[in-house]
Write a protein that holds these residues in place. Sequence first.
Motif, mmCIF file in Angstrom:
data_model
loop_
_atom_site.group_PDB
_atom_site.id
_atom_site.type_symbol
_atom_site.label_atom_id
_atom_site.label_comp_id
_atom_site.label_asym_id
_atom_site.label_seq_id
_atom_site.Cartn_x
_atom_site.Cartn_y
_atom_site.Cartn_z
ATOM 1 N N UNK A 29 0.835 -1.208 0.000
ATOM 2 C CA UNK A 29 0.000 0.000 0.000
ATOM 3 C C UNK A 29 0.866 1.254 0.000
ATOM 4 N N UNK A 30 1.921 1.244 0.825
ATOM 5 C CA UNK A 30 2.838 2.393 0.882
ATOM 6 C C UNK A 30 3.440 2.660 -0.491
ATOM 7 N N UNK A 31 3.862 1.599 -1.161
ATOM 8 C CA UNK A 31 4.493 1.777 -2.463
ATOM 9 C C UNK A 31 3.496 2.213 -3.530
ATOM 10 N N UNK A 32 2.262 1.761 -3.433
ATOM 11 C CA UNK A 32 1.254 2.250 -4.375
ATOM 12 C C UNK A 32 1.072 3.753 -4.219
ATOM 13 N N UNK A 33 1.093 4.230 -2.987
ATOM 14 C CA UNK A 33 0.994 5.672 -2.741
ATOM 15 C C UNK A 33 2.219 6.394 -3.303
ATOM 16 N N UNK A 34 3.390 5.854 -3.024
ATOM 17 C CA UNK A 34 4.623 6.511 -3.476
ATOM 18 C C UNK A 34 4.756 6.512 -4.999
ATOM 19 N N UNK A 35 4.186 5.508 -5.653
ATOM 20 C CA UNK A 35 4.296 5.406 -7.105
ATOM 21 C C UNK A 35 3.194 6.165 -7.830
ATOM 22 N N UNK A 71 15.444 5.771 -11.236
ATOM 23 C CA UNK A 71 14.230 6.502 -10.869
ATOM 24 C C UNK A 71 13.419 5.740 -9.821
ATOM 25 N N UNK A 72 13.313 4.415 -9.967
ATOM 26 C CA UNK A 72 12.525 3.616 -9.027
ATOM 27 C C UNK A 72 13.171 3.534 -7.652
ATOM 28 N N UNK A 73 14.475 3.731 -7.575
ATOM 29 C CA UNK A 73 15.147 3.716 -6.273
ATOM 30 C C UNK A 73 14.604 4.815 -5.364
ATOM 31 N N UNK A 74 14.063 5.882 -5.948
ATOM 32 C CA UNK A 74 13.502 6.965 -5.136
ATOM 33 C C UNK A 74 12.298 6.521 -4.337
ATOM 34 N N UNK A 75 11.196 6.132 -4.982
ATOM 35 C CA UNK A 75 10.023 5.714 -4.213
ATOM 36 C C UNK A 75 10.242 4.441 -3.397
ATOM 37 N N UNK A 76 11.107 3.546 -3.855
ATOM 38 C CA UNK A 76 11.332 2.324 -3.084
ATOM 39 C C UNK A 76 12.243 2.559 -1.882
ATOM 40 N N UNK A 77 13.071 3.582 -1.931
ATOM 41 C CA UNK A 77 13.835 3.973 -0.758
ATOM 42 C C UNK A 77 15.093 3.176 -0.501
ATOM 43 N N UNK A 78 15.653 2.561 -1.518
ATOM 44 C CA UNK A 78 16.908 1.812 -1.338
ATOM 45 C C UNK A 78 17.538 1.514 -2.694
ATOM 46 N N UNK A 79 18.794 1.136 -2.637
ATOM 47 C CA UNK A 79 19.517 0.577 -3.780
ATOM 48 C C UNK A 79 20.208 -0.693 -3.303
ATOM 49 N N UNK A 80 19.880 -1.802 -3.917
ATOM 50 C CA UNK A 80 20.563 -3.043 -3.562
ATOM 51 C C UNK A 80 22.045 -2.943 -3.923
ATOM 52 N N UNK A 81 22.893 -3.763 -3.321
ATOM 53 C CA UNK A 81 24.324 -3.722 -3.651
ATOM 54 C C UNK A 81 24.606 -3.918 -5.140
ATOM 55 N N UNK A 82 23.721 -4.661 -5.842
ATOM 56 C CA UNK A 82 23.935 -4.887 -7.275
ATOM 57 C C UNK A 82 23.105 -3.932 -8.141
#
Length: 237
Positions: free
Chosen positions: A114-120, A160-171
């Motif tokens: 739900x949080x991500x639907x709002x952020x997206x 761009x998606x790293x913004x709403x998801x709030x992280x960047x994986x090591x890869x």
Amino acid sequence: MTSTLSDRRLAGYSAASRTEPPRHLGRRYDLSGTFLPEPGNTVVCHLVDGSPSQAAVLEVRRRMQAMPDADRLAFTPVSSLHMTLFQGIIEYRRDLPYWPADVALDTEIDEMTRIYLDRLSGFRGAGPFQVEVVDVVPTGLTVAGATEADRRVMKAWRDALAGPFGYRHPDHDDYVFHVTFAYLIDWLDSDRLPAWEALFDEALALFAREAPILDLRPPAFCRFADMNHFEELLVLE
């Protein structure tokens, strides 16, 4: 196909070089090939139903399933086939940097969705892109942007998606795009590797001839309960 590529392609799948069980066995699926509950969300591009490239994909999958030792693989359903563009969160990976630092690690998966639907809401991506198959391995297809421009667009989507998801994986910057067909239940016997190598070489020739571009639907934010189905909740533009 050179022996160097063949060796590299199958080195990680050979019983001769692996003593530990396959990574996801017992959590994502069991020894019978049954997929286990593993809820989460993700951004994927599903295959285009009825397209020539989907037909090529399904033919390669069928040939893999016809191999005598295909019981070493737990195959996902045809309807689940997709390319992951950006990895969301998942139940059994509740730690940083695989979870947004501003949301509690014990937040329920449905609430995270739900949080991500709002952020997206209102999100704008980097535009269309095309992908090609660059290799075939026991677990499926390795794919990449068909041109350098496509590869830049795919990278821009991930950034761009790293913004709403709030992280960047090591890869994040060197993620290998892929279409998963199956997961390893057990490693392949060494004496079977040449047969698998021949199959994969034939598959690459098939893609070059019949499906130089893999037809994908637009990126969509999805939720899943396991690896059997990825429900599209929001198509991204």
